[in-house]
Design a protein around this motif. Structure first.
Motif, short mmCIF file in Angstrom:
data_model
loop_
_atom_site.label_atom_id
_atom_site.label_comp_id
_atom_site.label_asym_id
_atom_site.label_seq_id
_atom_site.Cartn_x
_atom_site.Cartn_y
_atom_site.Cartn_z
N PHE A 1 0.83 -1.20 0.00
CA PHE A 1 0.00 0.00 0.00
C PHE A 1 0.87 1.25 0.00
CE2 PHE A 1 -2.58 -3.18 2.38
CZ PHE A 1 -3.57 -3.36 1.41
N GLY A 2 0.85 2.00 -1.11
CA GLY A 2 1.65 3.21 -1.20
C GLY A 2 0.81 4.47 -1.23
N ASP A 3 -0.50 4.36 -0.95
CA ASP A 3 -1.37 5.53 -1.01
C ASP A 3 -1.18 6.41 0.21
OD1 ASP A 3 -3.92 4.78 0.93
OD2 ASP A 3 -2.94 3.04 0.04
N GLU A 4 -1.59 7.65 0.08
CA GLU A 4 -1.40 8.65 1.13
C GLU A 4 -2.04 8.25 2.45
OE1 GLU A 4 -3.44 12.89 1.75
OE2 GLU A 4 -2.08 12.83 0.03
N SER A 5 -3.24 7.69 2.39
CA SER A 5 -3.97 7.33 3.61
C SER A 5 -3.20 6.33 4.45
CB SER A 5 -5.35 6.77 3.25
OG SER A 5 -6.03 6.33 4.40
N HIS A 6 -2.72 5.23 3.82
CA HIS A 6 -1.99 4.22 4.57
C HIS A 6 -0.68 4.77 5.12
CE1 HIS A 6 -4.68 1.27 2.57
NE2 HIS A 6 -4.43 0.55 3.65
N VAL A 7 0.00 5.59 4.33
CA VAL A 7 1.29 6.15 4.76
C VAL A 7 1.10 7.02 6.00
CG1 VAL A 7 3.19 7.68 4.15
CG2 VAL A 7 2.29 6.08 2.45
N LEU A 8 0.16 7.95 5.92
CA LEU A 8 -0.04 8.89 7.03
C LEU A 8 -0.54 8.19 8.29
CD1 LEU A 8 -1.55 11.97 5.15
CD2 LEU A 8 0.81 11.57 5.88
N ARG A 9 -1.44 7.22 8.12
CA ARG A 9 -1.95 6.50 9.30
C ARG A 9 -0.85 5.68 9.95
NH1 ARG A 9 -7.16 3.23 7.87
NH2 ARG A 9 -6.21 3.14 5.80
N SER A 10 0.06 5.14 9.16
CA SER A 10 1.18 4.37 9.72
C SER A 10 2.11 5.28 10.52
CB SER A 10 1.96 3.69 8.60
OG SER A 10 1.17 2.74 7.92
N ILE A 11 2.39 6.45 9.98
CA ILE A 11 3.26 7.39 10.69
C ILE A 11 2.59 7.84 11.98
CG2 ILE A 11 4.31 9.69 10.56
CD1 ILE A 11 4.66 9.20 7.53
N GLU A 12 1.29 8.12 11.91
CA GLU A 12 0.56 8.53 13.11
C GLU A 12 0.56 7.42 14.17
OE1 GLU A 12 -3.24 9.46 11.54
OE2 GLU A 12 -2.64 11.42 10.75
N ALA A 13 0.55 6.17 13.72
CA ALA A 13 0.53 5.04 14.67
C ALA A 13 1.90 4.83 15.33
CB ALA A 13 0.10 3.76 13.95
N GLY A 14 2.96 5.37 14.71
CA GLY A 14 4.28 5.25 15.32
C GLY A 14 5.36 4.65 14.43
N ALA A 15 5.06 4.38 13.15
CA ALA A 15 6.08 3.85 12.24
C ALA A 15 7.13 4.91 11.95
CB ALA A 15 5.43 3.38 10.94
N MET A 16 8.39 4.46 11.84
CA MET A 16 9.49 5.38 11.55
C MET A 16 10.06 5.19 10.15
SD MET A 16 10.54 4.25 15.10
CE MET A 16 10.17 5.07 16.65
N GLY A 17 9.59 4.16 9.45
CA GLY A 17 10.01 3.91 8.08
C GLY A 17 8.88 3.26 7.32
#
Length: 237
Positions: A98-114
């Motif tokens: 998943f490379g879409d904006e929604s998945h990326v931003l939600r992952s970062i918000e959840a705590g992903a660093m990469g």
């Protein structure tokens, strides 16, 4: 001769403790083998789904956790949040289609660093595991472009309403019912063989549909196809 309390292992660097959360058996086995064979890395957690990951997380401290988002029994976002809560020092690296904006931003918000797409090679992924633990933030180029595009859009003035005689907007791609079905399976992380079984067709037929989808969306990879399909509204959020 060693003195008093000196240990022969005192100066040995500790291996990085790595967790792998991946539902695809072949990908999981490849990752575990590559990480296990890499110098300075040790696999301490292996999970095939959300429940397994959440059950195993409290049992062993982890330095780097590799997480797929599309798990069969829920979202990898739950695993990211749990890992960050259980082991605050743990660096979470997303590996997904998943490379879409929604998945990326939600992952970062959840705590992903990469955030890496699955078109990266296993050997390169091992190096990115070392990188994220050292303080880096590995991000696939396409994902970086998505984030930069969002940042640029937020700085742009609101567009004016087009005049009545303006040219119509560029139409979205038109996919057949079968092509849409293949696209949905692909977006959920199904392999070619799994998609073929689900649709009751051969793997070669699925690949034919995939080639048609790529042509219509003007893309070259699975990740790009999913991103473009989301952009054009061909896939639900």
């Amino acid at each position: 001769m060693l003195s008093g309390n000196t240990s022969p292992f005192t100066d040995w660097p500790r291996s990085l403790r790595v967790g792998v959360v991946e539902d695809d058996a072949r990908s999981r086995e490849t990752l575990v083998a590559m990480v296990g064979a890499a110098a300075g890395l040790q696999v301490v957690l292996v999970a095939a789904n959300r429940k397994e990951a959440l059950d195993l997380l409290p049992r062993q401290e982890i330095d780097v956790l590799l997480v797929d988002l599309g798990l069969p029994d829920g979202s990898g976002l739950d695993v990211i949040r749990a890992a960050r809560a259980q082991w605050p020092a743990c660096s979470v690296l997303v590996s997904t289609i998943f490379g879409d904006e929604s998945h990326v931003l939600r992952s970062i918000e959840a705590g992903a660093m990469g955030y890496l797409l699955k078109d990266i090679g296993a050997a390169e992924l091992v190096e990115e595991i070392r990188s994220i633990h050292a303080g880096g933030s590995p991000i696939s180029p396409m994902v970086a472009r998505t984030i930069l595009a969002r940042a640029a859009a937020s700085l742009m003035p609101l567009p004016q309403s087009p005049p009545p005689d303006a040219a119509p907007a560029e139409p979205t791609a038109t996919l057949s019912a079968r092509e849409q079905q293949v696209l949905r399976h692909v977006s959920k992380g199904f392999t070619t063989e799994e998609t073929a079984r689900a649709m009751g067709v051969s793997s070669s037929t699925v690949l034919t549909f995939v080639r048609r989808i790529y042509f219509k969306l003007q893309v070259n990879t699975r990740a790009e196809a999913i991103h473009e399909a989301h952009r054009q509204g061909l896939l639900p959020d």
